[in-house]
Design an enzyme around this catalytic site. Structure first.
Site, PDB file in Angstrom:
ATOM      1  CG  HIS A  23      12.254 -30.759  32.906  1.00 52.77           C
ATOM      2  ND1 HIS A  23      11.411 -30.965  33.979  1.00 52.77           N
ATOM      3  CD2 HIS A  23      12.177 -29.432  32.618  1.00 52.77           C
ATOM      4  CE1 HIS A  23      10.869 -29.813  34.337  1.00 52.77           C
ATOM      5  NE2 HIS A  23      11.309 -28.867  33.514  1.00 52.77           N
ATOM      6  CE  LYS A  47       8.109 -15.991  49.794  1.00 54.42           C
ATOM      7  NZ  LYS A  47       7.848 -15.493  48.418  1.00 54.42           N
ATOM      8  NE  ARG A  96       7.072 -25.226  28.263  1.00 52.97           N
ATOM      9  CZ  ARG A  96       6.769 -24.948  29.514  1.00 52.97           C
ATOM     10  NH1 ARG A  96       6.365 -25.913  30.318  1.00 52.97           N
ATOM     11  NH2 ARG A  96       6.830 -23.722  29.974  1.00 52.97           N
ATOM     12  CB  SER A 134       7.108 -28.671  36.978  1.00 55.63           C
ATOM     13  OG  SER A 134       8.282 -29.106  36.351  1.00 55.63           O
TER      14      SER A 134
END
Ligand code: PNS
Length: 166
Positions: A23, A47, A96, A134
């Site tokens: 990022h 969530k 990517r 991530s």
């Protein structure tokens, strides 16, 4: 008399849970291309996120403290509505690998249908980050692996504070 050029404001939206060096690479490239780039952290994307939105905002702001045309903000609702509020005419997304393409094309074309004046621009990260996500950072860290070099030092420190169990 020439009218002043409209400021080119780009949004770089995502979950950033956590911000990775992939990022950071895209944001730094974007900061060289656009007058301003707004890192737009989606609220309520997962969530059970590892980091709260406020934690993600704080770490990203720390990472980009010295890059004065990078702003970090949170948004909810439709991205194109947020783009309108921020007067942003560009959405930046990183690509990517080919595997990213289908999902990214769907989003870009849906956003274009919703608001044709906003253009999506795809940027490639440095090749060292093409495998980075991530999700994998969280998994590797939780299982005791080394994440130095994959995330900014401040994110690594926050991960350690959370502990391996997350
Ligand atoms: O980091 P991510 O999960 O790849 O980011 C996805 C994101 C935040 C760009 C996308 O989920 C999004 O824009 N959500 C906001 C809601 C929206 O506008 N949905 C329609 C987009 S086609």
């Amino acid at each position: 008399m020439t009218s002043p050029r409209q400021e080119r404001i780009a949004l770089y939206p995502g979950s950033f849970d956590p911000l990775t060096n992939g990022h950071v690479d895209i944001i730094s490239r974007g900061a060289r291309l656009f007058d301003r780039i707004v890192v737009a952290v989606l609220r309520n994307s997962e969530k059970q996120p590892l980091f709260t939105v406020d934690e993600r905002l704080a770490t990203a702001r720390e990472v980009f403290r010295d890059l004065h045309n990078v702003e970090v903000d949170a948004f909810e609702g439709l991205l194109v509505d947020y783009a309108r509020r921020r007067r942003a005419n560009v959405i930046v997304r990183g690509l990517r690998a080919v595997s990213d393409f289908e999902y990214e094309m769907q989003m870009a074309l849906m956003n274009r249908r919703l608001r044709p004046e906003v253009e999506t621009v795809f940027m490639m990260p440095a090749e060292t980050y093409t495998y980075l996500s991530s999700r994998l950072v969280k998994e590797v860290f939780a299982l005791g692996g080394e994440v130095a070099g994959l995330v900014p030092p401040v994110v690594e420190a926050r991960l350690r504070e959370k502990g391996r169990a997350g």
